[in-house]
Design an enzyme around this catalytic site. Structure first.
Site, short mmCIF file in Angstrom:
data_model
loop_
_atom_site.label_atom_id
_atom_site.label_comp_id
_atom_site.label_asym_id
_atom_site.label_seq_id
_atom_site.Cartn_x
_atom_site.Cartn_y
_atom_site.Cartn_z
N ASP A 44 -6.63 23.22 -12.99
CA ASP A 44 -7.16 24.50 -13.47
C ASP A 44 -8.23 24.24 -14.53
OD1 ASP A 44 -7.34 27.27 -13.58
OD2 ASP A 44 -5.88 27.41 -15.21
N TYR A 77 -11.51 25.98 -17.13
CA TYR A 77 -11.60 26.88 -18.30
C TYR A 77 -13.08 27.20 -18.47
CZ TYR A 77 -10.57 28.11 -23.29
OH TYR A 77 -10.42 28.72 -24.51
N HIS A 129 -14.43 34.06 -21.84
CA HIS A 129 -12.99 33.83 -22.01
C HIS A 129 -12.73 32.81 -23.12
CE1 HIS A 129 -8.77 33.19 -21.10
NE2 HIS A 129 -8.99 31.89 -20.92
N GLU A 132 -3.55 35.32 -15.39
CA GLU A 132 -4.96 34.93 -15.50
C GLU A 132 -5.59 35.11 -14.13
OE1 GLU A 132 -5.23 30.98 -17.21
OE2 GLU A 132 -4.91 31.77 -19.24
N GLU A 176 -8.17 34.37 -11.44
CA GLU A 176 -9.03 33.22 -11.21
C GLU A 176 -9.45 33.13 -9.75
OE1 GLU A 176 -7.78 29.63 -13.03
OE2 GLU A 176 -6.75 30.63 -14.69
N ASP A 187 -2.95 32.48 -12.40
CA ASP A 187 -2.38 31.40 -13.22
C ASP A 187 -1.48 32.03 -14.28
OD1 ASP A 187 -1.90 29.06 -14.64
OD2 ASP A 187 -3.80 29.19 -15.74
N ARG A 195 2.41 32.75 -23.00
CA ARG A 195 1.58 32.41 -24.16
C ARG A 195 2.39 31.84 -25.30
NH1 ARG A 195 -3.00 31.99 -21.54
NH2 ARG A 195 -3.59 33.91 -20.48
N GLN A 218 3.28 28.28 -24.35
CA GLN A 218 2.02 27.52 -24.35
C GLN A 218 1.58 27.18 -25.77
OE1 GLN A 218 -1.16 29.71 -22.43
NE2 GLN A 218 -2.66 28.10 -22.75
N LYS A 257 2.74 27.07 -18.19
CA LYS A 257 1.97 27.40 -17.00
C LYS A 257 2.70 27.02 -15.70
CE LYS A 257 -2.29 28.14 -18.92
NZ LYS A 257 -3.18 29.28 -18.63
N THR A 277 2.33 29.50 -10.03
CA THR A 277 0.91 29.84 -9.87
C THR A 277 0.79 30.47 -8.49
OG1 THR A 277 0.29 27.87 -11.15
CG2 THR A 277 -1.45 28.94 -9.86
N THR A 289 -9.73 31.43 -16.13
CA THR A 289 -9.73 32.90 -16.24
C THR A 289 -11.15 33.44 -16.16
OG1 THR A 289 -7.86 32.69 -17.73
CG2 THR A 289 -8.97 34.82 -17.69
N GLU A 321 -6.42 38.79 -23.56
CA GLU A 321 -7.70 39.36 -24.01
C GLU A 321 -7.68 40.88 -23.98
OE1 GLU A 321 -11.07 36.75 -22.17
OE2 GLU A 321 -9.24 36.49 -21.00
MN MN Z 1 -5.90 29.36 -16.10
#
Ligand code: MN
Length: 399
Positions: A114, A116, A121, A187, A189, A221, A225, A228, A241, A245, A332, A346
């Site tokens: 994955d 970023y 983001h 997320e 994606e 994804d 939080r 994480q 994570k 998925t 994301t 977000e």
């Molecule tokens: Mn992700």
């Protein structure tokens, strides 16, 4: 032109023809092609064709491994079958209604990575976590940041997502605690699926992207939080994570996305040579995110800073090899506007600004919440190319 009765505004016209794996009655784990409101049982329709032997595995991996010349042959043949009236009598019995099928993972996922790669983001995440101003990491504009995920927990769209348990430590707490995640997030994606692998020790040049990457799908994804935040110091995402998925059922071949190509946004500083394509392009996908049926965001993919081809080149520049079925996701997808944010982190600004979802509000996901991500892209002649959906509902934690 086609003998099929296609809905006028279908997102699955003859210029799309995405591949998946489905079951329907006695047809189990067939390769399929979505067309209009139907699915062509490709495994059955291709009996007697030279490529028919690639379609009986219950996953698309053998077809993907066969390479771009075969991909093109199959696409031409399927288009002929579905458009020329002389094929109608033979092909019609191999069509089933799409709303009656069970979709499966289209591929056996080899490795999962994955990235970023949305600048907005990265900026938002930085602002939310540090309170700082526009700080993205120093390496961010030099390389597509990514992490290795867990291929074995990539699940088909529709698979319930069980709220994970784990360790977390809120900022103000002095000690960590263990329990069900309280800050469960999605997320939105875009995923790229590798067809043709590569040799260990041999970096694959960026312009080889279309000879290795078969197609594009949607990925959720799912992210806890709170887990994480506590575990990612100093290494990257792990159990926050890896619990699930979700992947959409239809792989849209790159060949269906020629009209969706748009210029890549300018990059400053100029990236290293291995990240410079001869003809760089982005994909003009518009995603839509719905929570419990309410549209909450429409992230634009075209403005991603790093493209799928650049991510592809970065994956092997150290000599790491590719395998058939590798899945790598964009990171994301978030645009500059509030209603273009690709995660609840977000959309609720770290939980500080609850998001309206119909009559209710959300900071993070609650048990029973359903998240659906869809997308479409421009096709020829004003048509739209649909990606279908990736869907998941949050199930209660088992602790
Ligand atoms: Mn992700």
């Amino acid at each position: 032109m086609t003998w099929l009765d296609l809905p006028a505004d279908t997102l699955f016209g003859l210029d799309n023809l995405p591949y998946g794996v489905f079951s329907h009655g006695e047809r189990t784990r067939r390769a399929g092609v979505a067309v209009g409101d139907q699915v062509l049982d490709l495994t059955a329709a291709a009996e007697g064709e030279s490529f028919g032997r690639l379609l009986g595995a219950g996953v698309l991996n053998p077809l993907l491994a066969a390479g771009p010349d075969i991909w093109a042959d199959v696409r031409v043949r399927v288009r002929e079958w579905l458009s020329e009236p002389r094929h109608a009598d033979r092909i019609r019995p191999h069509l089933v209604p799409r709303n009656e099928i069970t979709s499966h993972l289209p591929v056996e996922v080899a490795d999962y990575v994955d990235f970023y790669s949305s600048e907005q983001h990265a900026i938002n995440a930085s602002r939310i976590f540090t309170g700082g101003d526009d700080l993205v990491p120093a390496n961010w504009k030099h390389l597509p940041i990514g992490y290795h995920g867990r291929a074995g927990t990539v699940v088909a769209s529709g698979t319930p997502v069980i709220r994970p348990a784990g360790q977390r430590k809120p900022r103000k707490a002095t000690q960590p605690s263990f329990g069900a995640a309280k800050r469960l997030d999605f997320e939105a994606e875009v995923g790229f699926v590798v067809g043709v692998g590569s040799e260990l020790g041999a970096p694959v040049p960026i312009d080889e992207f279309p000879r290795h990457v078969f197609g594009v799908c949607l990925v959720n994804d799912w992210s806890a939080r709170d887990l994480q935040g506590w575990e990612s110091q100093p290494l990257g995402p792990f159990l926050g994570k890896s619990f699930a998925t979700s992947m959409s059922p239809w792989l849209v071949p790159l060949a269906a996305l020629k009209h969706a190509r748009v210029p890549q946004p300018a990059q400053d500083p100029e990236p290293f040579e291995y990240l410079r394509a001869a003809e760089p392009w982005s994909l003009d996908l518009t995603l839509e995110i719905r929570i419990n049926g309410r549209l909450v965001s429409s992230p634009p993919f075209a403005t991603q800073y790093w493209t799928g081809a650049q991510q592809f080149a970065h994956l092997t520049v150290n000599g790491a090899s590719l395998r058939t079925g590798d899945l790598y996701a964009s990171g994301t997808v978030t645009g500059p506007a509030k209603d273009q944010r690709g995660s609840l982190l977000e959309l609720s600004w770290g939980g500080r600004e609850p998001l309206a979802v119909g009559e209710e509000t959300r900071t993070f996901l609650e048990d029973g919440d359903e998240v659906v991500i869809t997308a479409s892209a421009p096709g020829p002649g004003g048509a739209r190319i649909g990606f279908g959906e990736v869907r998941g509902t949050v199930a209660p934690a088992v602790v």
